[in-house]
Scaffold this active site. Structure first.
Site, PDB file in Angstrom:
ATOM      1  N   ARG A  37       0.824  -1.211   0.000  1.00 19.41           N
ATOM      2  CA  ARG A  37       0.000   0.000   0.000  1.00 19.41           C
ATOM      3  C   ARG A  37       0.864   1.270   0.000  1.00 19.41           C
ATOM      4  NH1 ARG A  37      -5.052  -1.470   3.999  1.00 19.41           N
ATOM      5  NH2 ARG A  37      -6.386  -2.225   2.338  1.00 19.41           N
ATOM      6  N   LYS A 201     -18.573 -16.539   4.801  1.00 18.57           N
ATOM      7  CA  LYS A 201     -20.039 -16.605   4.871  1.00 18.57           C
ATOM      8  C   LYS A 201     -20.738 -16.092   3.621  1.00 18.57           C
ATOM      9  CE  LYS A 201     -20.290 -15.956   9.826  1.00 18.57           C
ATOM     10  NZ  LYS A 201     -20.596 -14.990  10.874  1.00 18.57           N
ATOM     11  N   GLY A 354      -7.859  -7.750   0.498  1.00 18.48           N
ATOM     12  CA  GLY A 354      -8.082  -8.518   1.723  1.00 18.48           C
ATOM     13  C   GLY A 354      -7.422  -9.876   1.692  1.00 18.48           C
ATOM     14  N   GLY A 377     -12.576  -4.361   1.474  1.00 17.49           N
ATOM     15  CA  GLY A 377     -13.942  -3.863   1.678  1.00 17.49           C
ATOM     16  C   GLY A 377     -14.399  -2.978   0.531  1.00 17.49           C
TER      17      GLY A 377
HETATM   18  P1  AMP Z   1     -14.174 -13.453   4.181  1.00 22.27           P
HETATM   19  O1  AMP Z   1     -13.682 -12.437   5.164  1.00 22.27           O
HETATM   20  O2  AMP Z   1     -15.657 -13.649   4.219  1.00 22.27           O
HETATM   21  O3  AMP Z   1     -13.636 -13.269   2.777  1.00 22.27           O
HETATM   22  O4  AMP Z   1     -13.608 -14.842   4.688  1.00 22.27           O
HETATM   23  C1  AMP Z   1     -12.262 -15.140   4.804  1.00 22.27           C
HETATM   24  C2  AMP Z   1     -12.124 -16.196   5.846  1.00 22.27           C
HETATM   25  O5  AMP Z   1     -12.902 -17.313   5.487  1.00 22.27           O
HETATM   26  C3  AMP Z   1     -10.711 -16.701   6.019  1.00 22.27           C
HETATM   27  O6  AMP Z   1     -10.229 -16.270   7.257  1.00 22.27           O
HETATM   28  C4  AMP Z   1     -10.865 -18.220   5.983  1.00 22.27           C
HETATM   29  O7  AMP Z   1     -10.179 -18.871   7.013  1.00 22.27           O
HETATM   30  C5  AMP Z   1     -12.348 -18.420   6.146  1.00 22.27           C
HETATM   31  N1  AMP Z   1     -12.831 -19.676   5.552  1.00 22.27           N
HETATM   32  C6  AMP Z   1     -12.627 -20.120   4.306  1.00 22.27           C
HETATM   33  N2  AMP Z   1     -13.151 -21.324   4.136  1.00 22.27           N
HETATM   34  C7  AMP Z   1     -13.718 -21.683   5.297  1.00 22.27           C
HETATM   35  C8  AMP Z   1     -14.420 -22.848   5.737  1.00 22.27           C
HETATM   36  N3  AMP Z   1     -14.634 -23.893   4.929  1.00 22.27           N
HETATM   37  N4  AMP Z   1     -14.858 -22.874   7.022  1.00 22.27           N
HETATM   38  C9  AMP Z   1     -14.630 -21.823   7.836  1.00 22.27           C
HETATM   39  N5  AMP Z   1     -13.972 -20.693   7.483  1.00 22.27           N
HETATM   40  C10 AMP Z   1     -13.522 -20.617   6.213  1.00 22.27           C
END
Ligand code: AMP
Length: 398
Positions: A37, A201, A354, A377
């Site tokens: 950055r 999620k 991210g 974000g």
């Molecule tokens: P996000 O912030 O929604 O992009 O999610 C990123 C996070 O999702 C990372 O820290 C991963 O460890 C987590 N992640 C990816 N796959 C899984 C999974 N199958 N179960 C739980 N956490 C997950």
């Protein structure tokens, strides 16, 4: 969407305030572990110096929440900037206090001043007008080059723009590049266009998924969010991450994909583990055979093969969100294999910021990707079709 352009400003010999995003990760010893950055901001800073400007830089770092917290001082940033710019960078002792205001007032041309962490001021995250006015009073021109924080209506990003007319504000080169890349992606992608969407999620990516459906030709789902879709399809997902309240939404996404002719891919196998831990016992199972109480923590090898097949003919790839718990080596393989495939492809490849940017960098593939966004974000909000509060005041009104 065309932005006010820094090159159109009459900057010669003037004082310029540049909002940067120096919110870089640090290791446990306080060393900057990734200075992308900071490096990304150098071209805008150098451009202003070449125009004989006096340059005032501002950024936040971490979340000091309106208090002066020593841990979040910008001193390490000033030192790294000094190395990168090969010139002295003066660090003010405060943000808009006597020291910063005095130093800004007396700043000669060709000199660089970095004011302290913007979030030492509680007004910053509240888009406080008084703070915005004080920041604006430091300079004759305002440049936003902080893409990573442009989705936040904060004083130094949004409020401050009201104190400059269109001849006195613009986007920096970094912000411009980010907006150009995403605009092209969303409006004129070379087809076939595929989105690889992962992460924890569905809730975090639902809006982006909905907005992307009419634009893309294929969607590949990975990460924890896959299990809400799989459950809705009737699979037993064991103890995997799931959002039961979003099962209907997941169905809607799949229905919409079908209606629009978008090829919608879900994992056909996963790496399942007995617990959420780096040393958990794990095994490859098909999505149909996840044992009770086991959780899927990565996509399996058959899914990697399937996704590679599906991605073979695409011309544009957008990737946002890891395929598994990539922070644990055992569950990083799926993301790593997909990263190598994306990096090797001849398609235009765009990685949202991210976690995905982090994992691509960890593997050392960042040079092989067409574009890696500096904002997680902010890029997600662009994919959701939103206009960012830091960007909208810089759009040229036709
Ligand atoms: P996000 O912030 O929604 O992009 O999610 C990123 C996070 O999702 C990372 O820290 C991963 O460890 C987590 N992640 C990816 N796959 C899984 C999974 N199958 N179960 C739980 N956490 C997950």
């Amino acid at each position: 969407m065309e932005l006010l352009n820094i090159k159109k400003l009459d900057l010669a010999d003037k004082k310029v305030f540049i909002r940067c995003d120096f919110n870089v990760p640090m290791d446990e010893f306080g060393n900057i572990s990734d200075d992308r950055r900071i490096r990304s901001a150098v071209s805008t800073i150098n451009y202003c110096l070449d125009q004989d400007c006096a340059v005032i830089l501002a950024s936040h770092l971490g979340r000091p929440e309106g208090e002066v917290v020593e841990k979040y001082t910008l001193a390490p940033i000033a030192r790294r900037l000094q190395q990168l710019l090969k010139r002295h960078v003066e660090l003010a002792l405060d943000v808009v206090g006597d020291d910063a205001m005095q130093k800004a007032k007396n700043l000669p041309r060709h000199e660089v001043l970095l004011i302290e962490n913007l979030r030492y001021e509680s007004g910053e995250t509240k888009n406080d007008k008084k703070l915005a006015k004080k920041l604006a009073s430091m300079a004759e021109f305002y440049i936003n080059d902080a893409f990573g924080v442009s989705h936040r209506a904060h004083s130094s990003v949004a409020g401050i723009t009201e104190f400059f007319d269109d001849e006195h504000k613009a986007s920096g080169f970094l912000l411009q590049r980010e907006i150009d890349f995403f605009s092209k992606l969303m409006n004129k992608p070379t087809r076939p266009f595929a989105a690889i969407i992962g992460g924890s999620k569905v809730s975090g990516k639902l809006e982006a998924l909905t907005n992307l459906l009419p634009i893309v030709d294929k969607i590949f789902i990975g990460g924890g969010m896959a299990f809400t879709f799989l459950k809705q399809m009737g699979y037993n997902i064991g103890a995997s991450l799931v959002e039961d309240d979003l099962l209907q939404e997941a169905q809607k996404v799949m229905d919409e994909a079908k209606k629009l002719g978008v090829k919608f891919y879900l994992p056909v196998d996963v790496i399942a583990a007995e617990k959420f831990s780096a040393d958990a016992v794990s095994k490859i199972v098909t999505s149909q055979e996840i044992p009770d109480n086991w959780m899927g923590l990565d996509i399996g090898p058959a899914t990697v093969r399937l996704y590679r097949e599906g991605l073979n003919d695409v011309q544009t790839v957008l990737w946002n969100g890891p395929m598994g718990v990539y922070e644990m080596e055992k569950f990083a393989r799926g993301s790593s294999k997909i990263a190598h495939f994306v990096a090797d492809s001849y398609a235009t490849t765009v990685v949202g910021g991210g976690d995905t940017a982090d994992l691509v960098q960890r593997i050392g593939l960042d040079e092989e990707i067409s574009f890696i966004s500096t904002g997680g974000g902010a890029s997600l909000e662009l994919l959701e079709g939103k206009i960012l509060p830091g960007v909208s005041p810089l759009i040229i009104k036709k």
